[in-house]
Design an enzyme around this catalytic site. Structure first.
Site, PDB file in Angstrom:
ATOM      1  N   ASP A 265       1.009  -1.170  -0.135  1.00 18.05           N
ATOM      2  CA  ASP A 265      -0.039   0.129  -0.056  1.00 18.05           C
ATOM      3  C   ASP A 265       1.103   1.092   0.060  1.00 18.05           C
ATOM      4  O   ASP A 265       2.063   1.065   0.264  1.00 18.05           O
ATOM      5  CB  ASP A 265      -0.988   0.203   1.146  1.00 18.05           C
ATOM      6  CG  ASP A 265      -1.945   0.922   0.892  1.00 18.05           C
ATOM      7  OD1 ASP A 265      -2.082   1.957   0.011  1.00 18.05           O
ATOM      8  OD2 ASP A 265      -2.961   0.741   1.667  1.00 18.05           O
TER       9      ASP A 265
HETATM   10  C1  BGC Z   1      -5.113   3.449  -0.098  1.00 17.18           C
HETATM   11  C2  BGC Z   1      -5.131   2.319  -1.084  1.00 17.18           C
HETATM   12  C3  BGC Z   1      -4.844   3.257  -2.378  1.00 17.18           C
HETATM   13  C4  BGC Z   1      -3.555   3.801  -2.524  1.00 17.18           C
HETATM   14  C5  BGC Z   1      -3.239   4.519  -3.841  1.00 17.18           C
HETATM   15  C6  BGC Z   1      -3.709   4.027  -0.128  1.00 17.18           C
HETATM   16  O1  BGC Z   1      -3.703   5.246   0.836  1.00 17.18           O
HETATM   17  O2  BGC Z   1      -4.927   2.752   1.134  1.00 17.18           O
HETATM   18  O3  BGC Z   1      -6.494   1.805  -1.039  1.00 17.18           O
HETATM   19  O4  BGC Z   1      -4.890   2.159  -3.551  1.00 17.18           O
HETATM   20  O5  BGC Z   1      -3.389   4.516  -1.226  1.00 17.18           O
HETATM   21  O6  BGC Z   1      -4.066   5.725  -3.849  1.00 17.18           O
END
Ligand code: BGC
Length: 738
Positions: A265
């Protein structure tokens, strides 16, 4: 006779074809087995090139190997539409004018269709949008289990039940990936709250982990064949989800045989050695080594960048793990960016509009309909009063990383006006003021909803308009602003914000024909439930929201959605809150309710919910016959088929979602009263009867024995229960596992 000159040209052509083909390197030849191509590409890469492709070079892309013609990989959120382009190194908009997408309904709405065909349609359609925008990896779908109604991101997930979410995630993945776009199923695992999401350590027993929190991920890997998976921010057993030995190595790779790519993530990586050893393949979004948020060129300092290279160069680490990571990244690249068979894709096509609208219509849930107030009878209605901020508020902007720049969005009020036309007069009053702006990372909804009037002025205007109307349709709920169904923050409580409860009660006093439409991705409390005639659960339904809602309200579409999660009456009735275990404290959250999540808890404790898991009404009625089976007993290698007749006994066509639950009354480990193990949506004309069948096998009877670390189905008596919801069982039948 072939002339000399022509012969020469022919020979040159032949030579070019033969020689040219020989020149295609194995890695670029998609007729060769994937593994061979991967090994070939790997063998040609330098150490530095290998390090480069396992971490980001911008907010959403990782480098390829230019020298070898291996392209970059581009990621996009997901999961409800394709995120607008951001600047290379910032979250802000890049200012493109060709990146507006079709906004599909939120995944909660998809789950409420209980329809695998809808999920396939969703996947195919969003995959086409990703493809057109030349994205290789879609960051979604999200399958974290709905543990508490306060979790800010529940709207992005598929509900509280592991069976429902497992069934629904698989077609989505297949649909997306047939476009040559990978799904990146997230957030693996145990990311069930936003409070302290970057740090909290989840304590959960193995039984709950395997029975409740992992099945949808396992189905995504083994049945859906997802090409990528995203690690979660939170910790489990003291290790971060993005480099968690138990989750990523022991379970994902070893137990499930995952061959795809593990992507962090954004900012979920914290340690080079752990990331190397514990299964992370690609690092995204990290700010490292004291660099400030937003500072450029942080990428060389990522945990899987120079620090890793240094460890290898100094001999402290070998390249064994690196080669494995590179294999996974190359595999992803061959399946997506280097996939020569991928289609062209499409954006905001007629098909996508139809898909989005259909999914929204099928996902809307009719919770209550006293005296058959709904559907609105346009032959009799002269005045319809529409009240509430969510009737006009744009919902595709906001909520965090799933926020979209939609090509268009039809609000509920617009949808009603479009549909009702001159048949009735629609009057509108705001009723309450919630959040007045609508901006996310530079995308602006273009709405300024500021309103200086006092609460009593707003309520009295609304009541005045509602008083003499034939129907009053209140459209409120949550709204994807902070603490109202949004990433990064959980909700404060179960109740509706902005004093909507008071407004609804006041409206009920002046007009008994009151319909409440709740727009949310979460359960809410309804202290006014007995005062209103009808309640409809809408969701964040994307571009076609208003049209879909209007179609259901006026009866063009007969509602057939069912709740993918329980509505508790009070917060304390939910198992995570009953034990005070949400959101935890001192960096720890303990899932002491174990496997008793959602309806499993309500049934164990005999706590009546406000609306049960699986509940949803129709404008017609369905009669259930007697459940029958093809045999009375089975062995562990056998199957049993259960059959039941369903009749549409009303006067409208409609669809019923028939649910099969299995109960194991006696067991050496405690078991839930019953668990969902099958569902089917059956469409019936008035008076029509159809047989619905469910075939179950040993896995449907099994529980996870943590001591044996095995799924166990105990010989003995079981019961199959078939019904219209978890609390509305129509017929049941015992059977024996020998
Ligand atoms: C979120 C993800 C997301 C990623 C990219 C993160 O903060 O938890 O779900 O895909 O950011 O935007």
């Amino acid at each position: 006779m072939i002339k000399k000159g022509k012969l020469t040209i022919l020979l040159i052509l032949l030579f070019t074809v033969v020689y040219g083909q020989n020149k295609i390197p194995v890695y670029g030849d998609n007729t060769k087995p994937l593994k061979e191509r991967v090994e070939d590409a790997l063998s040609r890469m330098t150490l530095e090139e290998k390090i480069a492709i396992i971490h980001a070079q911008s907010k959403f892309c990782s480098p390829g190997v230019a020298r070898l013609g291996i392209p970059e990989l581009w990621m996009t959120d997901g999961p409800h539409g394709i995120r607008p382009e951001v600047l290379w190194d910032e979250w802000e908009q890049a200012g493109w004018t060709n990146d507006s997408c079709f906004a599909f309904p939120a995944l909660t709405c998809l789950a409420a269709t209980w329809d695998e065909e809808m999920s396939l349609l969703y996947g195919v359609s969003i995959g086409e949008e990703a493809r057109y925008r030349e994205k290789d990896v879609l960051l979604g779908p999200g399958v974290n289990i709905y543990r508490s109604p306060l979790n800010g991101r529940n709207f992005e997930y598929l509900g509280e039940d592991p069976y429902l979410s497992s069934k629904m995630v698989v077609p989505y993945i297949k649909g997306v990936q047939q476009n040559g776009v990978a799904t990146c199923v997230k957030h693996f695992a145990l990311n069930n709250q936003e409070t302290d999401r970057f740090t909290v350590n989840v304590n959960v027993d193995d039984r709950a982990l395997y029975e409740i929190y992992l099945p949808a991920f396992k189905a995504a890997v083994q049945e859906g064949g997802t090409w990528a998976i995203m690690g979660s921010y939170n910790k489990y057993r003291g290790q971060y989800g993005c480099h968690n030995q138990y989750l990523l190595i022991d379970i994902l790779r070893k137990e499930w045989g995952f061959e795809g790519t593990v992507i962090s993530d954004w900012g979920g990586t914290h340690d080079t050695r752990q990331a190397v050893m514990n299964g992370l393949d690609m690092e995204f979004g990290t700010w490292t080594n004291g660099l400030d948020d937003g500072k450029s060129n942080a990428y060389d300092n990522y945990f899987l960048a120079r620090p890793y290279l240094d460890l290898i160069s100094s001999g402290e680490m070998s390249t064994t793990e690196l080669d494995d990571k590179v294999r996974h990244v190359l595999r992803l690249n061959f399946l997506t960016a280097m996939n020569k068979e991928k289609p062209f894709g499409a954006m905001v096509s007629e098909n996508h509009i139809l898909a989005g609208r259909t999914i929204a219509e099928e996902g809307i849930v009719l919770l209550k309909n006293k005296g058959d107030l709904l559907p609105v009878n346009l032959d009799n209605a002269k005045v319809i009063a529409v009240i509430g901020e969510n009737a006009i508020k744009k919902m595709t902007v906001g909520g965090g990383s799933s926020s979209l720049k939609a090509k268009y969005e039809v609000s509920p009020l617009e949808g009603l006006i479009n549909r009702v036309g001159s048949k009735a007069k629609i009057i509108y009053a705001r009723g309450y003021v919630g959040t007045t702006g609508g901006t996310y990372n530079g995308v602006d909804s273009g709405q300024d909803l500021s309103d200086e009037r006092s609460e009593s002025e707003l309520i009295s205007e609304a009541c005045e308009k509602a008083k003499n109307a034939d129907y009053v349709i209140f459209i409120g709920g949550l709204n994807k602003c902070e603490h109202q169904d949004s990433e990064s923050a959980d909700r404060f409580g179960l109740e509706l914000p902005y004093n909507q409860d008071k407004l609804i009660s006041e409206l009920a006093k002046v007009n008994k024909n009151l319909v409440v439409v709740n727009i949310s991705g979460n359960a809410i409390s309804m202290p006014w439930l007995n005062e209103v005639s009808a309640v409809v659960q809408g969701w964040y339904m994307g571009s076609e929201a208003g049209n879909a809602l209007a179609a259901v309200l006026v009866g063009d579409v007969n509602p057939s959605g069912k709740l993918p999660f329980t509505f508790p009456e009070k917060l304390i009735d939910n198992s995570a809150h009953s034990a005070g275990e949400f959101p935890g404290s001192d960096g720890q959250v303990t899932y002491s309710e174990g496997i008793y999540v959602g309806y499993r808890w309500h049934e164990k404790q005999n706590i009546k919910p406000l609306f049960s898991f699986g509940h949803g009404l129709s404008y017609t009625q369905f009669k259930y016959g007697m459940l029958k089976s093809d045999k009375k007993e089975m062995t562990s290698s056998d199957k049993i088929t259960f059959t039941i007749d369903i009749t549409n006994s009303g006067s409208r066509s409609g669809a019923e979602i028939v649910q099969l639950y299995i109960s194991d009354p006696e067991s050496y480990l405690p078991r839930p009263v019953k668990e969902l193990k099958g569902f089917k949506k059956v469409k019936l004309l008035p008076g029509e009867t159809k047989s619905v069948s469910f075939t179950i096998d040993k896995p449907a009877l099994s529980f996870f024995d943590p001591d044996k670390h095995q799924w166990v189905a105990e010989p003995g008596e079981y019961a199959a229960l078939v019904g219209a919801s978890s609390s509305d069982i129509k017929s049941q039948l015992g059977f024996l596992l020998k």
